[in-house]
Design a protein around this motif. Sequence first.
Motif, PDB file in Angstrom:
ATOM      1  N   PHE A 164       4.333   1.022  -6.910  1.00  0.00           N
ATOM      2  CA  PHE A 164       3.043   1.871  -6.017  1.00  0.00           C
ATOM      3  C   PHE A 164       4.249   3.160  -4.828  1.00  0.00           C
ATOM      4  CE2 PHE A 164       1.051  -2.174  -5.943  1.00  0.00           C
ATOM      5  CZ  PHE A 164      -0.318  -1.820  -6.816  1.00  0.00           C
ATOM      6  N   SER A 165       3.869   3.614  -4.515  1.00  0.00           N
ATOM      7  CA  SER A 165       4.190   4.923  -3.293  1.00  0.00           C
ATOM      8  C   SER A 165       3.700   5.248  -2.082  1.00  0.00           C
ATOM      9  CB  SER A 165       4.233   5.807  -4.170  1.00  0.00           C
ATOM     10  OG  SER A 165       5.303   5.718  -5.644  1.00  0.00           O
ATOM     11  N   LEU A 166       3.741   3.958  -1.106  1.00  0.00           N
ATOM     12  CA  LEU A 166       2.955   4.182   0.100  1.00  0.00           C
ATOM     13  C   LEU A 166       3.406   4.645   0.910  1.00  0.00           C
ATOM     14  CD1 LEU A 166       0.725   2.675   1.292  1.00  0.00           C
ATOM     15  CD2 LEU A 166       2.781   1.138   2.205  1.00  0.00           C
ATOM     16  N   GLY A 167       2.257   5.674   1.506  1.00  0.00           N
ATOM     17  CA  GLY A 167       2.700   6.322   2.574  1.00  0.00           C
ATOM     18  C   GLY A 167       1.917   6.745   4.081  1.00  0.00           C
ATOM     19  N   GLY A 168       2.196   7.652   4.680  1.00  0.00           N
ATOM     20  CA  GLY A 168       1.132   8.275   6.090  1.00  0.00           C
ATOM     21  C   GLY A 168       1.436   9.445   5.953  1.00  0.00           C
ATOM     22  N   LEU A 169       0.945  10.521   6.619  1.00  0.00           N
ATOM     23  CA  LEU A 169       0.607  11.507   7.254  1.00  0.00           C
ATOM     24  C   LEU A 169       0.317  11.466   8.629  1.00  0.00           C
ATOM     25  CD1 LEU A 169      -2.724  12.523   5.607  1.00  0.00           C
ATOM     26  CD2 LEU A 169      -0.809  12.965   4.404  1.00  0.00           C
ATOM     27  N   GLY A 170       1.771  12.211   9.523  1.00  0.00           N
ATOM     28  CA  GLY A 170       2.163  11.900  10.775  1.00  0.00           C
ATOM     29  C   GLY A 170       2.465  11.236  11.306  1.00  0.00           C
ATOM     30  N   LYS A 171       1.323  10.781  12.007  1.00  0.00           N
ATOM     31  CA  LYS A 171       1.381   9.098  13.383  1.00  0.00           C
ATOM     32  C   LYS A 171       1.013   8.071  11.749  1.00  0.00           C
ATOM     33  CE  LYS A 171      -0.088  11.798  17.314  1.00  0.00           C
ATOM     34  NZ  LYS A 171      -1.400  11.581  18.064  1.00  0.00           N
ATOM     35  N   VAL A 172       2.181   6.941  11.755  1.00  0.00           N
ATOM     36  CA  VAL A 172       2.053   6.501  10.867  1.00  0.00           C
ATOM     37  C   VAL A 172       2.291   4.684  11.723  1.00  0.00           C
ATOM     38  CG1 VAL A 172       2.588   5.036   9.309  1.00  0.00           C
ATOM     39  CG2 VAL A 172       2.704   7.675   9.121  1.00  0.00           C
ATOM     40  N   ASN A 173       0.904   3.807  11.882  1.00  0.00           N
ATOM     41  CA  ASN A 173       1.411   2.394  12.102  1.00  0.00           C
ATOM     42  C   ASN A 173       1.651   1.715  11.558  1.00  0.00           C
ATOM     43  OD1 ASN A 173       0.390  -0.343  13.042  1.00  0.00           O
ATOM     44  ND2 ASN A 173      -1.600   0.102  13.808  1.00  0.00           N
ATOM     45  N   LEU A 174       3.379   1.750  12.001  1.00  0.00           N
ATOM     46  CA  LEU A 174       5.044   1.088  11.274  1.00  0.00           C
ATOM     47  C   LEU A 174       4.373  -0.285  11.474  1.00  0.00           C
ATOM     48  CD1 LEU A 174       7.152   2.466  12.906  1.00  0.00           C
ATOM     49  CD2 LEU A 174       5.996   3.461  10.742  1.00  0.00           C
ATOM     50  N   ASP A 175       3.402  -0.686  11.963  1.00  0.00           N
ATOM     51  CA  ASP A 175       3.262  -2.419  12.097  1.00  0.00           C
ATOM     52  C   ASP A 175       2.420  -2.694  10.458  1.00  0.00           C
ATOM     53  OD1 ASP A 175       5.317  -3.620  13.480  1.00  0.00           O
ATOM     54  OD2 ASP A 175       2.995  -3.408  15.654  1.00  0.00           O
ATOM     55  N   ARG A 176       1.134  -1.897  10.146  1.00  0.00           N
ATOM     56  CA  ARG A 176       0.285  -2.195   8.930  1.00  0.00           C
ATOM     57  C   ARG A 176       1.314  -1.502   8.138  1.00  0.00           C
ATOM     58  NH1 ARG A 176      -3.315  -5.442  10.801  1.00  0.00           N
ATOM     59  NH2 ARG A 176      -4.640  -5.374  12.601  1.00  0.00           N
ATOM     60  N   LEU A 177       1.771  -0.899   8.050  1.00  0.00           N
ATOM     61  CA  LEU A 177       2.733  -0.064   6.716  1.00  0.00           C
ATOM     62  C   LEU A 177       3.774  -1.247   5.805  1.00  0.00           C
ATOM     63  CD1 LEU A 177       2.738   2.175   5.340  1.00  0.00           C
ATOM     64  CD2 LEU A 177       5.244   2.654   6.380  1.00  0.00           C
ATOM     65  N   GLU A 178       4.165  -1.662   7.265  1.00  0.00           N
ATOM     66  CA  GLU A 178       4.611  -2.902   6.854  1.00  0.00           C
ATOM     67  C   GLU A 178       3.624  -4.688   5.905  1.00  0.00           C
ATOM     68  OE1 GLU A 178       8.172  -3.382   5.621  1.00  0.00           O
ATOM     69  OE2 GLU A 178       7.736  -1.151   6.330  1.00  0.00           O
ATOM     70  N   GLN A 179       2.645  -4.301   6.373  1.00  0.00           N
ATOM     71  CA  GLN A 179       1.908  -5.121   6.556  1.00  0.00           C
ATOM     72  C   GLN A 179       1.542  -4.885   4.562  1.00  0.00           C
ATOM     73  OE1 GLN A 179      -0.733  -5.798   9.377  1.00  0.00           O
ATOM     74  NE2 GLN A 179      -0.043  -7.243  10.616  1.00  0.00           N
ATOM     75  N   VAL A 180       0.599  -3.826   4.705  1.00  0.00           N
ATOM     76  CA  VAL A 180       0.120  -3.398   3.094  1.00  0.00           C
ATOM     77  C   VAL A 180       1.387  -3.398   2.249  1.00  0.00           C
ATOM     78  CG1 VAL A 180       0.005  -0.645   2.417  1.00  0.00           C
ATOM     79  CG2 VAL A 180      -1.071  -1.644   4.460  1.00  0.00           C
ATOM     80  N   LYS A 181       2.350  -2.651   2.557  1.00  0.00           N
ATOM     81  CA  LYS A 181       3.582  -2.611   1.997  1.00  0.00           C
ATOM     82  C   LYS A 181       3.882  -4.302   1.459  1.00  0.00           C
ATOM     83  CE  LYS A 181       8.533  -1.622   1.091  1.00  0.00           C
ATOM     84  NZ  LYS A 181       9.141  -3.273   0.844  1.00  0.00           N
ATOM     85  N   ALA A 182       4.194  -5.061   1.925  1.00  0.00           N
ATOM     86  CA  ALA A 182       3.640  -6.557   1.795  1.00  0.00           C
ATOM     87  C   ALA A 182       3.079  -7.174   0.530  1.00  0.00           C
ATOM     88  CB  ALA A 182       3.722  -7.474   2.936  1.00  0.00           C
ATOM     89  N   LEU A 183       1.590  -6.637   0.813  1.00  0.00           N
ATOM     90  CA  LEU A 183       0.701  -7.404   0.534  1.00  0.00           C
ATOM     91  C   LEU A 183       0.698  -6.055  -1.271  1.00  0.00           C
ATOM     92  CD1 LEU A 183      -2.712  -6.517   2.430  1.00  0.00           C
ATOM     93  CD2 LEU A 183      -1.426  -8.846   1.254  1.00  0.00           C
ATOM     94  N   LEU A 184       0.812  -5.108  -0.946  1.00  0.00           N
ATOM     95  CA  LEU A 184       0.960  -4.546  -2.435  1.00  0.00           C
ATOM     96  C   LEU A 184       2.504  -5.148  -3.251  1.00  0.00           C
ATOM     97  CD1 LEU A 184       0.391  -0.852  -1.716  1.00  0.00           C
ATOM     98  CD2 LEU A 184      -1.243  -1.892  -2.409  1.00  0.00           C
ATOM     99  N   GLU A 185       3.068  -5.358  -2.966  1.00  0.00           N
ATOM    100  CA  GLU A 185       4.863  -5.903  -3.577  1.00  0.00           C
ATOM    101  C   GLU A 185       4.254  -7.197  -4.543  1.00  0.00           C
ATOM    102  OE1 GLU A 185       8.568  -4.082  -1.064  1.00  0.00           O
ATOM    103  OE2 GLU A 185       7.515  -5.575  -0.187  1.00  0.00           O
ATOM    104  N   LEU A 186       2.944  -8.514  -3.542  1.00  0.00           N
ATOM    105  CA  LEU A 186       2.353  -9.283  -4.725  1.00  0.00           C
ATOM    106  C   LEU A 186       2.971  -8.988  -6.162  1.00  0.00           C
ATOM    107  CD1 LEU A 186       0.326 -10.931  -1.993  1.00  0.00           C
ATOM    108  CD2 LEU A 186       2.594 -11.942  -2.925  1.00  0.00           C
TER     109      LEU A 186
END
Length: 336
Positions: free
Chosen positions: A146-168
């Motif tokens: 997966f390649s994950l990211g956002g546009l401009g303003k990013v909720n970093l806490d949520r980004l890490e949570q999403v990353k952790a889910l996808l890494e499963l």
Amino acid sequence: MKTAIYGAGSMGTVLGAYITQAGTPIDLITRNKAHVEALKAHGARIEGTASFTTPVSALTPEDMTGVYDILFLMTKQQDTAQMMAFLSPHLAPDGVICSLQNGIPEPDMADILGEERVLGCSVAWGATLEEPGRVSMTSDKDSMTFSLGGLGKVNLDRLEQVKALLELMCPVAVEKNFLGGRWAKLLINAAFSGMGTVIGGTFGDVADDKRARLCAQKVMKECIDVSRAAGVKMEPVQGKDLVKIFDYTGPLKQKIAFVLIPVAIKKHRLIKPSMLQDLEKGKKCEVDFINGQVCATGRKHGVPTPYNDTIVAVIHGIEEGKYTPCPDNLSLFQGL
């Protein structure tokens, strides 16, 4: 944390099965009632390059209650605006929607929800829904990312949570230049999903047919030229710099790139384009958001896109009953 996959078809079912199997609850939501009933009765049955069955939480949209902290959006892109309106009341005030759709939907989503509530993810693997509740994976397990990211303003806490889910399920790369990653995936989809749909075959079928492979190469070149004109620097995909490999200015580099195409997609050659799967089910497909995205951006920046234009025209012709997906359609690219 409450999470869900909205639009849990073939790929959403696979992702949900991996996350659930790892011990993290997640709702799989789809309008396909037969699929929901099969998932409830027998669990998610994953076959192909992976083989396991796991119980999952499956719902129809009517069954949704409460709000979610993270929603993975996996519907077709033509439904995105409608989905934003429907899903907004089901999203927590600090929640995020992460799009795993094809094309480049995140700017339109951010216009509706705000940049801090939108993430995007490019998916580098494929799957096919064989029957309700049963999905076949079509990419080698060691090639899934997966390649994950956002546009401009990013909720970093949520980004890490999403990353952790996808890494499963498989490795996740966080892209600082997220649009560059999106354009790289768009290049792959435009070339191999587009041409695969035109000829009625898999990614591997496109590579094996030298006429189709040449068209796919021309599609990739148009994507590179258009993204460059738009000021987008494509990011590598699974460590491969697609621009370095497939861009060319002379006949020698073009020949080398042509030879490398079957090698580059070897681990994904069994992927059946989602657009072709839609057409086979009598559904409209999202070609306007894949090849059509290249065409529209090309027009905006004065870059011709005759091969992408032709793919769009042929696939719409298939939808209208004018053509059928088959190699005979390659004759429509002659003279471009």
